[in-house]
Motif scaffolding. Sequence first.
Motif, PDB file in Angstrom:
ATOM      1  N   GLN A   1      46.434  49.105  32.533  1.00 25.99           N
ATOM      2  CA  GLN A   1      45.513  48.036  32.893  1.00 25.99           C
ATOM      3  C   GLN A   1      45.490  47.897  34.411  1.00 25.99           C
TER       4      GLN A   1
ATOM      5  N   ASP B   1      42.308  54.149  27.836  1.00 26.68           N
ATOM      6  CA  ASP B   1      42.851  53.621  29.088  1.00 26.68           C
ATOM      7  C   ASP B   1      44.371  53.721  29.072  1.00 26.68           C
TER       8      ASP B   1
ATOM      9  N   LYS C   1      34.579  47.494  37.973  1.00 23.41           N
ATOM     10  CA  LYS C   1      34.382  46.103  38.385  1.00 23.41           C
ATOM     11  C   LYS C   1      34.570  45.166  37.197  1.00 23.41           C
ATOM     12  N   GLU C   2      34.053  45.548  36.043  1.00 28.36           N
ATOM     13  CA  GLU C   2      34.206  44.723  34.840  1.00 28.36           C
ATOM     14  C   GLU C   2      35.676  44.509  34.495  1.00 28.36           C
ATOM     15  N   LYS C   3      36.453  45.584  34.566  1.00 26.93           N
ATOM     16  CA  LYS C   3      37.867  45.482  34.219  1.00 26.93           C
ATOM     17  C   LYS C   3      38.612  44.592  35.215  1.00 26.93           C
TER      18      LYS C   3
ATOM     19  N   CYS D   1      37.258  42.130  37.042  1.00 23.46           N
ATOM     20  CA  CYS D   1      36.823  40.755  36.815  1.00 23.46           C
ATOM     21  C   CYS D   1      37.478  40.169  35.583  1.00 23.46           C
ATOM     22  N   GLU D   2      37.595  40.972  34.537  1.00 22.32           N
ATOM     23  CA  GLU D   2      38.254  40.501  33.313  1.00 22.32           C
ATOM     24  C   GLU D   2      39.707  40.153  33.587  1.00 22.32           C
TER      25      GLU D   2
ATOM     26  N   LYS E   1      37.286  40.302  46.417  1.00 23.71           N
ATOM     27  CA  LYS E   1      38.341  40.045  45.431  1.00 23.71           C
ATOM     28  C   LYS E   1      39.740  40.151  46.033  1.00 23.71           C
TER      29      LYS E   1
ATOM     30  N   LYS F   1      40.240  36.715  35.270  1.00 24.00           N
ATOM     31  CA  LYS F   1      39.917  35.480  34.540  1.00 24.00           C
ATOM     32  C   LYS F   1      41.179  34.678  34.278  1.00 24.00           C
TER      33      LYS F   1
ATOM     34  N   GLY G   1      30.706  50.411  37.915  1.00 25.30           N
ATOM     35  CA  GLY G   1      30.402  49.178  37.209  1.00 25.30           C
ATOM     36  C   GLY G   1      31.470  48.807  36.203  1.00 25.30           C
ATOM     37  N   LYS G   2      31.991  49.796  35.485  1.00 25.54           N
ATOM     38  CA  LYS G   2      33.042  49.544  34.498  1.00 25.54           C
ATOM     39  C   LYS G   2      34.345  49.139  35.183  1.00 25.54           C
TER      40      LYS G   2
END
Length: 219
Positions: free
Chosen positions: A12, A9, A210-212, A214-215, A58, A218, A207-208
């Motif tokens: 970020q 990556d 979205k995961e990043k 959401c992380e 979001k 947090k 999907g990945k």
Amino acid sequence: MARYWEWSDPFQIVPEETALIIVDMQKGFVDEGYCFYTPQAREQVPLILDFKKFCNEKGIPVFMSVFAQDPNYHNDYYWARNKERNLLNEDGTCKLRLGTDDCEMTAALAPVGDDVVFTKYTYSCFAHTELETWLKKKRIRTVIICGTCTDWCVDSTIRDAYHKDYNVVVLADGVSTYPHAGADPKTWNDMELDLWGEGFAMVLPAGKAKEKICEALKP
């Protein structure tokens, strides 16, 4: 040579500085029976709709392009190719014409809320449009790109975004094309995804991505 999923990556995703760009998912490309019907694009509508809803929830702004042309709204080279590319109607008018069904978003991706739909007459979403102005007003630094067609408008938009110093994310399972120039859709997509991953963008399945996001959200 590494495949796109093997590259590290390079940045970020910061949700507050991120926008989604959906390229040309209009009836002319997505709906069966229209002039540039791309079956793979139709297959991806549920995935792109799901990701669009995720971004809406979001607070990630959504921009959707529509490719259109008219006698006073066109690129001269593209206009000259209309006949040879079978993009003229029987009465001599052009297909993908401003104000026609060809240039409406496919029904499932109709804009909601603050979604922005804009037209363009050439391949890149940044060329002769207000997109960059809108992105700057929202202080966007990262753009997530999906849509059609992989090797035409999607590729041009990715390259322009890169050259304008945006961080670029491509949804690997959200880009589509049709068979042409001696290659089938899978070949085009495989080559482009690897190329983008090597030199232009972070390439992720939806999907990945979205995961990043959401992380990053947090507390």
